[in-house]
Each structure stands twice: as structure tokens, then as C-alpha cells.
Motif scaffolding. Structure first.
Motif, PDB file in Angstrom:
ATOM      1  N   LEU A 180       0.832  -1.195   0.000  1.00  0.00           N
ATOM      2  CA  LEU A 180       0.000   0.000   0.000  1.00  0.00           C
ATOM      3  C   LEU A 180       0.877   1.259   0.000  1.00  0.00           C
ATOM      4  O   LEU A 180       0.609   2.217  -0.729  1.00  0.00           O
ATOM      5  N   GLY A 181       1.944   1.233   0.790  1.00  0.00           N
ATOM      6  CA  GLY A 181       2.856   2.371   0.823  1.00  0.00           C
ATOM      7  C   GLY A 181       3.522   2.608  -0.517  1.00  0.00           C
ATOM      8  O   GLY A 181       3.654   3.756  -0.969  1.00  0.00           O
ATOM      9  N   THR A 182       3.920   1.532  -1.177  1.00  0.00           N
ATOM     10  CA  THR A 182       4.560   1.675  -2.493  1.00  0.00           C
ATOM     11  C   THR A 182       3.574   2.207  -3.525  1.00  0.00           C
ATOM     12  O   THR A 182       3.918   3.070  -4.344  1.00  0.00           O
ATOM     13  N   ILE A 223      12.547  -1.356  -6.759  1.00  0.00           N
ATOM     14  CA  ILE A 223      13.437  -2.028  -5.803  1.00  0.00           C
ATOM     15  C   ILE A 223      12.660  -2.400  -4.538  1.00  0.00           C
ATOM     16  O   ILE A 223      12.788  -3.512  -4.017  1.00  0.00           O
ATOM     17  N   ILE A 224      11.813  -1.475  -4.068  1.00  0.00           N
ATOM     18  CA  ILE A 224      10.988  -1.772  -2.886  1.00  0.00           C
ATOM     19  C   ILE A 224      10.044  -2.930  -3.179  1.00  0.00           C
ATOM     20  O   ILE A 224       9.872  -3.843  -2.353  1.00  0.00           O
ATOM     21  N   ILE A 225       9.418  -2.893  -4.361  1.00  0.00           N
ATOM     22  CA  ILE A 225       8.506  -3.973  -4.726  1.00  0.00           C
ATOM     23  C   ILE A 225       9.237  -5.304  -4.796  1.00  0.00           C
ATOM     24  O   ILE A 225       8.740  -6.346  -4.334  1.00  0.00           O
ATOM     25  N   ALA A 226      10.441  -5.313  -5.385  1.00  0.00           N
ATOM     26  CA  ALA A 226      11.207  -6.553  -5.489  1.00  0.00           C
ATOM     27  C   ALA A 226      11.519  -7.119  -4.120  1.00  0.00           C
ATOM     28  O   ALA A 226      11.398  -8.334  -3.873  1.00  0.00           O
ATOM     29  N   VAL A 227      11.918  -6.238  -3.189  1.00  0.00           N
ATOM     30  CA  VAL A 227      12.224  -6.702  -1.832  1.00  0.00           C
ATOM     31  C   VAL A 227      10.951  -7.174  -1.133  1.00  0.00           C
ATOM     32  O   VAL A 227      10.936  -8.235  -0.472  1.00  0.00           O
ATOM     33  N   THR A 228       9.870  -6.412  -1.287  1.00  0.00           N
ATOM     34  CA  THR A 228       8.609  -6.789  -0.644  1.00  0.00           C
ATOM     35  C   THR A 228       8.104  -8.129  -1.153  1.00  0.00           C
ATOM     36  O   THR A 228       7.631  -8.973  -0.379  1.00  0.00           O
ATOM     37  N   LEU A 229       8.202  -8.351  -2.459  1.00  0.00           N
ATOM     38  CA  LEU A 229       7.751  -9.620  -3.024  1.00  0.00           C
ATOM     39  C   LEU A 229       8.602 -10.781  -2.551  1.00  0.00           C
ATOM     40  O   LEU A 229       8.095 -11.890  -2.336  1.00  0.00           O
ATOM     41  N   SER A 230       9.882 -10.546  -2.367  1.00  0.00           N
ATOM     42  CA  SER A 230      10.720 -11.627  -1.849  1.00  0.00           C
ATOM     43  C   SER A 230      10.316 -11.981  -0.424  1.00  0.00           C
ATOM     44  O   SER A 230      10.360 -13.148  -0.025  1.00  0.00           O
ATOM     45  N   LEU A 231       9.891 -10.966   0.336  1.00  0.00           N
ATOM     46  CA  LEU A 231       9.386 -11.247   1.685  1.00  0.00           C
ATOM     47  C   LEU A 231       8.074 -12.022   1.615  1.00  0.00           C
ATOM     48  O   LEU A 231       7.837 -12.949   2.403  1.00  0.00           O
ATOM     49  N   ALA A 232       7.226 -11.633   0.663  1.00  0.00           N
ATOM     50  CA  ALA A 232       5.956 -12.345   0.512  1.00  0.00           C
ATOM     51  C   ALA A 232       6.180 -13.793   0.107  1.00  0.00           C
ATOM     52  O   ALA A 232       5.485 -14.705   0.574  1.00  0.00           O
ATOM     53  N   GLN A 233       7.165 -14.030  -0.757  1.00  0.00           N
ATOM     54  CA  GLN A 233       7.447 -15.397  -1.184  1.00  0.00           C
ATOM     55  C   GLN A 233       8.027 -16.228  -0.051  1.00  0.00           C
ATOM     56  O   GLN A 233       7.820 -17.434   0.022  1.00  0.00           O
ATOM     57  N   ALA A 234       8.756 -15.562   0.863  1.00  0.00           N
ATOM     58  CA  ALA A 234       9.304 -16.291   2.010  1.00  0.00           C
ATOM     59  C   ALA A 234       8.212 -16.678   2.994  1.00  0.00           C
ATOM     60  O   ALA A 234       8.388 -17.611   3.791  1.00  0.00           O
ATOM     61  N   GLY A 412       0.508  -7.192  -6.387  1.00  0.00           N
ATOM     62  CA  GLY A 412       0.065  -7.448  -5.017  1.00  0.00           C
ATOM     63  C   GLY A 412      -1.146  -8.353  -4.956  1.00  0.00           C
ATOM     64  O   GLY A 412      -1.242  -9.232  -4.086  1.00  0.00           O
ATOM     65  N   LEU A 413      -2.088  -8.188  -5.896  1.00  0.00           N
ATOM     66  CA  LEU A 413      -3.272  -9.053  -5.928  1.00  0.00           C
ATOM     67  C   LEU A 413      -2.900 -10.483  -6.291  1.00  0.00           C
ATOM     68  O   LEU A 413      -3.400 -11.442  -5.682  1.00  0.00           O
ATOM     69  N   SER A 414      -1.999 -10.641  -7.270  1.00  0.00           N
ATOM     70  CA  SER A 414      -1.631 -11.987  -7.717  1.00  0.00           C
ATOM     71  C   SER A 414      -0.843 -12.756  -6.661  1.00  0.00           C
ATOM     72  O   SER A 414      -0.898 -13.983  -6.621  1.00  0.00           O
TER      73      SER A 414
END
Length: 760
Positions: A180-182, A223-234, A412-414
Motif C-alpha cells: 500500500l505504501g509503495t 526495488i521496494i517492490i522486489a524486496v517486498t515480493l521476496s518477503l511475501a514469497q518467504a 500485489g493481488l496476484s
């Protein structure tokens, strides 16, 4: 008002056929699926979905552009019309039949959409101008940091305060908050750049700050999205996963912007020069994007970062021609963008806003996004040294979310970080902020006055944009290992080294036409020619770097030698097909015994369709081709060909600090008819050359002669002032022989010094 009504009537009249076609497609698609058994996947339905999205997106995109909005908004509105927001509310059976919510059929369309995300980020990266960012770095950095930090903090805070019912995973609230912040923090570079370009502000100081800030925000956001998605995948947030994501991102970015830049250029050039099949470079670009996306995936970072960075590297490739860029852009714009944004609209359900609580929450979201972004960008602009009006215009321009937020929200939805309700709210926010931005930015920019220094810079850039030398991307040399060939290599190197232009050498030796033997004397001579060109290129780059710190730092030009394994004309013609902007010709035998050019020179020039620089070295340039001084004379006549020669002369002179003189020769009857009008004409021509040279702090002397013949005037001026090289613009004349006109022929025969013909 009458004009608006008339436009609406015309649009309805011309668009009715297309709307009827879209309605017919929807009905046919529904009947086709019903006939095939309902839930069974259908290739025909997939085709129908794509056609409907493209057609509706094109129509609404055209309408949006005609009313001053970006076309992407029309594509997004097309999805909203075809989705649960409109069609689903009016005819839910038809909507669910054509666009089913689940199953293999939806996955087929989503697969195309997911690839479309990567292509959109590839295109965004290609439009990212890092040189522009460096030019206005201080202000852009301040704007991007403040413009991202404040709305990002607001978005994260809002995510932490949301009720659990709106979260897809209440136990992973932080991931939703980060998304949401991004989504609230970064601007849409495509829409911002399009509006700034439309208003004619692209080269204005403020326009460059706006676009550069949007570029930096986009980069930070991905870059923020890439890091956030890696957290989501973890699946959870811990120090190890955060460190892995940050380190992986840093390693990838450093490697990409160093060795990756070189690797991408070599790959594109190799494919361009080796493959003979159509659109091979397009395939290479798509493969590069896919490989870099997979690399980021293996590093634990999302594929979007790899696609975006690959676009940056591809966009900086020296041989990415406009033709290739247009082909790739056409594919993405015409096919993938309508499908992706249409599917994003299909995924949003704005009927949820009928609920008063959710409507109020959506309004709060839009307000926080707008106020946070506006305040952050305004504060960053003031910290970066902008005045009130400039900072106000900057804040208005940075508030457009558009395509970027839709891509972020879709990801984010996917991944399950956003619920469908939050996704719909973000889409509504993107639509509102994007549609509000153009009129606000137009209003604000109209009140920003132009400074005197900015006006002078824009005038210089306008002159340069029409120039010949600034638009060169790749050079071809057809030279031998004699003094003339080495001097020609030096001139080409002086021209190429300023901007790191790729240069290819065709070594024309007595053995040309035979098999290329690397161990032969010919091969060693060929290497010497390439070495001379490379030395000139490197020296030019170093001299240009020392000349001024304000100009773009020159890159190191890449010099390669192509073995000549065919007769000379065929070898030149075959190499020319790979895409070159100018051919330099310098061989030992330049003159025929009966006058004019040697037959070998004619055959080489005939094999190349573009501009040609034919060099005939004499005097000191034959004795010392590598180190001899230059004292340049440029005959000018006010024609485009003479202007091109003047550009080449100025570009060469500025590197070695050579003196240069522009000579205007009055017509034969000029002495009798020369008056105030004639003097104004010759002064205007000479002034144009002087102003052209002033752009590069190069001084140009001027001279006017009134000899009986122009060639005699040029030769007399050479002898009088001691010039040692004449650079002359000429045009090819029709006929069997290489002929540039009587004046050029006279200079070629009579000149005691080196002559360079820049032929168009």
C-alpha cells in the motif's frame, strides 16, 4: 461548448460501428463458450477476449487522448466497463460467460497479462534516461526521496490501521502495508513524461526535473517492490529474508550497470550483425529481458526488477536504432498494454463503493495519496532549490499514479498481499489522481516563467536536434593500411570517441577478395588499422572528458575489424545492411589517371547508400598521419550539405583544439550585384556556423571571397591562411562516375592540402 458537442457527435458517429462490433464480439464469445460446454477452456474464447480488450481499449484510449487524458486510462476504463463494475452489474451472466472468474480459461488470459507486465517494465526501462537524471541529480534526488518517503510512510500507516476484514492475510499485515505504501508513493513515469512532452516542457529545466524525479521514483519503487515480493514469497518477515533480498538486489544492480551494460551491447550488436532473418534484434531484446528476469528470480528478487533493469541497459545500447525501438514499442502498445490494463480493470469491482463505509475509506485513500505525494514532492522541490511556482508545478506533476500503481496493485493481488477490495480502491485512486494531473499540471506550468539562461540553452538544443553529427550512432570505415587510410582512421576516431560510437573497420588491402588469413601480412596490416582507429577513439574520449565537466562523459567506443572475404563493393554493401550512419573511405589510390576519383573509390561509394566521408590526405597528413596538426577550412553556402560538413569540422576541431575557418564565396556576378541584401545573406550563413560552434565553445573565424570561380577561391584561401585540410559538403550527382559537381572537382584537382568530401 458548441465545439465540444460537435466533437462528441463526430466521435459517436464514427465510433458507433466499432462499438457495435465490440458488442457483437461479446455476444458471439458468450454463445461460443455456451456451445462448447461452459467451463471447458476455449482457444476461440481466448481470441475473442483479446480482440474485445484490444478493440475496446483502443476506442476508449482514443477518446481519452482527444479529451487530454493518457490513452492508458481508456484501456483501464475498458476493463472496468467489461468487468463486474459495469457489464457485470448490467448483465452478470454475459460478463461471467465471456470473462470467467476462475479456471483454466482465466489462467490463459492472465498468462498473457503477466508477460505483458514484464514488457511494460521493459518499455519503461528503455524510456529511462540516466543521463538526464545525472544532469539534474541534486534536485531530482531531493524530490524523489521526499516524494517517496512521505507518501510511503502514509501508506504504511494506513495499512497498519486497516480493519482485518480488508486484509487478505491479517497475520501478514506488514506485507499489505508495504504494498500500500509503495502504491501511494511512486509516480507513473509513462504518464508524467507523456504530459510533460505534450506541453512542450521536456527540455525545460523544470520538465527535466519532473521527468528525472519520476524516473528515480520508479527505480526506487521497483526495488521496494522486489524486496517486498521476496518477503511475501518467504511467507514471513525476518532479518535473514530481508538481508537476502537487499543483498541480492544490490548485487544484481551493480553487476547489471557494469558488466551487464557491456554484455547487452555486445549481444545486440552480434545479433544485428550476424543474423539475416527478420526482427532478430527484437528476439534478442526479449531474450535478454527474460534472462535478466529469471536471474532476479533466482536471486530471490521478483522478475519485475530484472525486466526494468534490462530495459535501461537496452535503451542505452548505442545501436538501438529508432526503427527497432518503434517495432518493439508497437508490439507492446498495440497488444500487451490493452490486454494487461483491460484485465486490471476486469479484476477491479468498483461496485463495492456503493457501501458507504468502503466509499469513505476509498476517499480517505485518495486524499492520503494526493496530499502525501503533493506535500512530499513540494518539500523535495524546495529542498532542491526550486522556487514556489516551480515546486508547485512539480508537486502537481508528480501526483499521477496511472499505469505504475495498477502494475503494483496487480502484482500485489496476484501474490495475495492485497485483497480484491483494496485492489479496487487502488485502481480508483490511480484513475482519479491520473485524470486530475493533466489539467493541474497545465495550469501550474503555464505560470512558470522561462529564465534567460534556460532560453539560450533551449535554442542551442533545438539547433543541435536538427544536426547531423549528434544523430550518428554507428560508423563504418573502408580503409587500407597506407598513410591515407591511417589518417582517415584518425578522423573517424576523433568523431566517434566523443560519444563512444561503435566503429567497424573494413580493411581494404591488395588481398581483399581472397580468403582472410590471420597469419598473413595482410592480417597484420588490418590489425594496425584497427589499432590506429582505437587509439584515436580513446584519445578523443580522454580529450573530450578533459574539455568540460558539464557535458556528457564520453563512453569508450568499441572498434572491431571485419575480415574482407568478398570483392570490395560486395563487402561494403553487405556490411552496410547491418546499419551504419556514415562511411569513411580512405585508400592509397584516390585519383584516377585521367582525373576524378579512382574506380575503387567509386565502387566503394556506390555500395553505400548513406552519407559518405571521402578523405584524400596530402602533405603533413601523409607524412605523420597519427600526430599531424589540423587547421581546418570549411566552405559554406547555406545548404544542408555544407551545414553537415561544418558540423563534422567542428566536431573534429573541438577535440584537438584545432583552428577552423568558415569561408563563404559570393557568386560569380556577386561583385557587381553585391549590396546590403547580399551582405545580410552571407552574414546570416556565417553566423549560423559561428552559433553552431559556440554550442561547444569552439571559436570559428569567418572569411568572404569574391573570386571568379568557387574552387579557385577555396584554393586561394588555403594558400593565404595556411590551412592544411578542407572539409567540404557535397552532393552526389547522377551518372556512372562519382561526381560532386564542378566546384568539388576543381578543389579535388587543385588543392595542395588534404580534402575531405562529406557527401550526402
Amino acid at each position: 461548448m458548441n465545439s465540444i458537442m460537435a466533437f462528441g457527435l463526430r466521435s459517436m458517429r464514427h465510433g458507433s460501428v466499432w462499438l457495435c462490433a465490440a458488442a457483437l464480439l461479446m455476444l458471439c464469445g458468450g454463445r461460443a463458450l455456451a456451445a462448447e460446454g461452459g467451463n471447458a477452456p476455449s482457444e476461440a474464447l481466448l481470441l475473442g477476449q483479446i480482440v474485445i480488450l484490444m478493440l475496446t481499449g483502443r476506442l476508449l484510449g482514443e477518446l481519452m487522448q482527444r479529451v487530454g487524458q493518457p490513452a492508458v486510462m481508456g484501456q483501464l476504463l475498458a476493463g472496468l466497463l467489461l468487468g463486474p463494475t459495469v457489464l457485470g452489474a448490467l448483465a452478470p451472466g454475459v460478463q461471467h460467460t465471456i470473462f470467467p472468474d476462475s479456471g483454466v480459461q482465466k489462467s490463459m488470459l492472465e498468462g498473457i497479462s503477466q508477460y505483458g507486465i514484464l514488457l511494460l517494465l521493459l518499455l519503461t526501462g528503455m524510456e529511462t534516461d540516466l543521463k538526464l537524471v545525472r544532469k539534474v541529480g541534486k534536485t531530482a534526488i531531493a524530490v524523489s526521496i521526499a516524494g517517496v518517503a512521505l507518501p510511503f510512510a502514509c501508506g504504511v500507516a494506513l495499512g497498519e490501521l486497516l480493519p482485518d476484514a480488508l486484509l487478505p492475510m491479517p497475520d501478514q499485515r506488514l506485507l499489505t502495508s508495504l504494498f500500500l505504501g509503495t502504491a501511494l508513493s511512486i509516480s507513473s513515469i509513462k504518464i508524467v513524461a507523456a504530459i510533460v512532452r505534450e506541453l512542450g516542457f521536456t527540455r525545460r529545466d523544470l520538465g527535466q526535473v519532473i521527468v528525472s524525479s519520476a524516473i528515480m521514483e520508479d527505480t526506487i519503487g521497483w526495488i521496494i517492490i522486489a524486496v517486498t515480493l521476496s518477503l511475501a514469497q518467504a511467507g514471513h518477515v525476518d532479518v535473514a529474508s530481508v538481508a537476502k533480498s537487499l543483498i541480492g538486489t544490490a548485487v544484481f544492480l551493480v553487476a547489471s550497470l557494469t558488466i551487464g551494460r557491456r554484455a547487452v551491447f555486445l549481444a545486440i550488436r552480434w545479433v544485428n550483425d550476424t543474423f539475416v532473418s527478420e526482427f532478430a534484434v527484437i528476439t534478442a531484446i526479449l531474450v535478454i529481458m527474460g534472462v535478466m528476469a529469471m536471474i532476479t528470480h533466482l536471486l530471490g528478487v521478483h522478475t519485475v526488477l530484472g525486466a526494468f533493469v534490462s530495459g535501461i541497459l537496452i535503451g542505452e545500447s548505442p545501436i538501438l536504432t529508432r526503427h527497432i525501438d518503434e517495432q518493439l514499442r508497437g508490439l507492446i502498445t498495440a497488444f500487451f498494454m490493452p490486454v494487461f490494463f483491460g484485465l486490471a480493470g476486469l479484476s477491479a469491482d468498483l461496485t463495492i463503493l456503493a457501501d458507504g463505509t468502503l466509499l469513505l475509506l476509498a476517499i480517505v485513500l485518495i486524499a492520503i495519496a494526493s496530499v502525501g505525494k503533493f506535500a512530499g514532492a513540494f518539500l523535495g522541490g524546495k529542498l532542491g532549490g526550486l522556487n514556489f511556482r516551480e515546486a508547485l508545478a512539480l508537486a502537481c506533476g508528480m501526483n499521477a499514479r496511472g499505469s505504475t500503481e495498477v502494475i503494483v496493485a496487480t502484482i500485489g493481488l496476484s501474490t495475495g498481499a492485497l485483497s480484491r477490495t483494496l485492489f479496487s480502491m487502488i485502481v480508483a485512486m490511480a484513475i482519479c489522481t491520473t485524470m486530475a494531473m493533466p489539467p493541474m499540471l497545465r495550469w501550474a506550468l503555464a505560470r512558470v516563467p522561462m529564465r534567460r539562461a534556460e532560453k539560450e540553452r533551449l535554442e542551442r538544443e533545438e539547433i543541435e536536434a536538427r544536426g547531423f553529427v549528434p544523430n550518428l550512432e554507428r560508423l563504418l570505415l573502408a580503409v587500407d593500411d597506407g598513410p591515407n587510410g591511417r589518417f582517415t582512421s584518425r578522423l573517424a576516431g576523433l568523431l566517434a570517441g566523443q560519444r563512444g560510437l561503435p566503429t567497424t573497420v573494413l580493411p581494404l588491402t591488395p588481398a581483399a577478395g581472397q580468403a582472410f588469413d590471420k597469419e598473413s601480412e595482410t592480417a597484420r596490416a588490418d590489425k594496425a588499422v584497427a589499432r590506429e582507429t582505437g587509439r584515436a577513439v580513446e584519445a578523443t574520449a580522454e580529450d573530450s572528458k578533459k574539455a568540460t565537466e558539464e557535458e556528457e562523459e564520453p563512453g569508450k567506443a568499441d572498434v572491431i575489424v571485419r575480415p574482407v572475404e568478398a570483392p570490395i563493393p560486395e563487402a561494403v554493401a553487405e556490411e552496410a545492411e547491418k546499419g551504419y550512419d556514415i562511411l569513411f573511405v580512405g585508400i592509397d589510390k584516390m585519383r584516377a589517371k585521367d582525373g576524378g576519383f579512382h574506380r575503387d573509390v567509386e565502387r566503394i561509394a556506390e555500395a553505400f547508400e548513406g552519407p559518405t566521408a571521402i578523405v584524400d590526405a596530402k602533405g603533413v597528413h601523409v607524412e605523420k598521419p597519427e600526430q599531424s596538426p589540423l587547421d581546418i577550412l570549411v566552405p559554406v553556402s547555406g545548404t544542408e550539405v555544407s551545414r553537415r560538413a561544418a558540423e563534422v569540422a567542428i566536431a573534429v576541431a573541438r577535440v584537438v583544439k584545432a583552428p577552423i575557418t568558415a569561408l563563404y564565396v559570393t557568386p560569380r556576378s556577386g561583385q557587381q550585384r553585391r549590396g546590403a541584401r547580399g551582405r545580410r545573406y552571407e552574414q546570416a550563413i556565417l553566423k549560423e556556423v559561428v552559433e553552431m560552434a559556440d554550442q561547444y565553445d569552439q571559436r570559428v573565424a569567418t572569411a568572404v571571397r569574391s573570386e571568379v570561380a568557387a574552387d579557385d577561391a577555396v584554393v586561394a584561401e588555403v594558400k593565404r591562411r595556411g590551412h592544411n585540410i578542407v572539409i567540404m559538403g557535397v552532393s552526389r550527382r547522377p551518372g556512372d562516375k562519382l561526381f560532386f559537381g564542378e566546384t568539388a572537382a576543381g578543389v579535388f584537382d587543385k588543392s595542395p592540402v588534404t580534402v575531405v568530401f562529406v557527401a550526402s
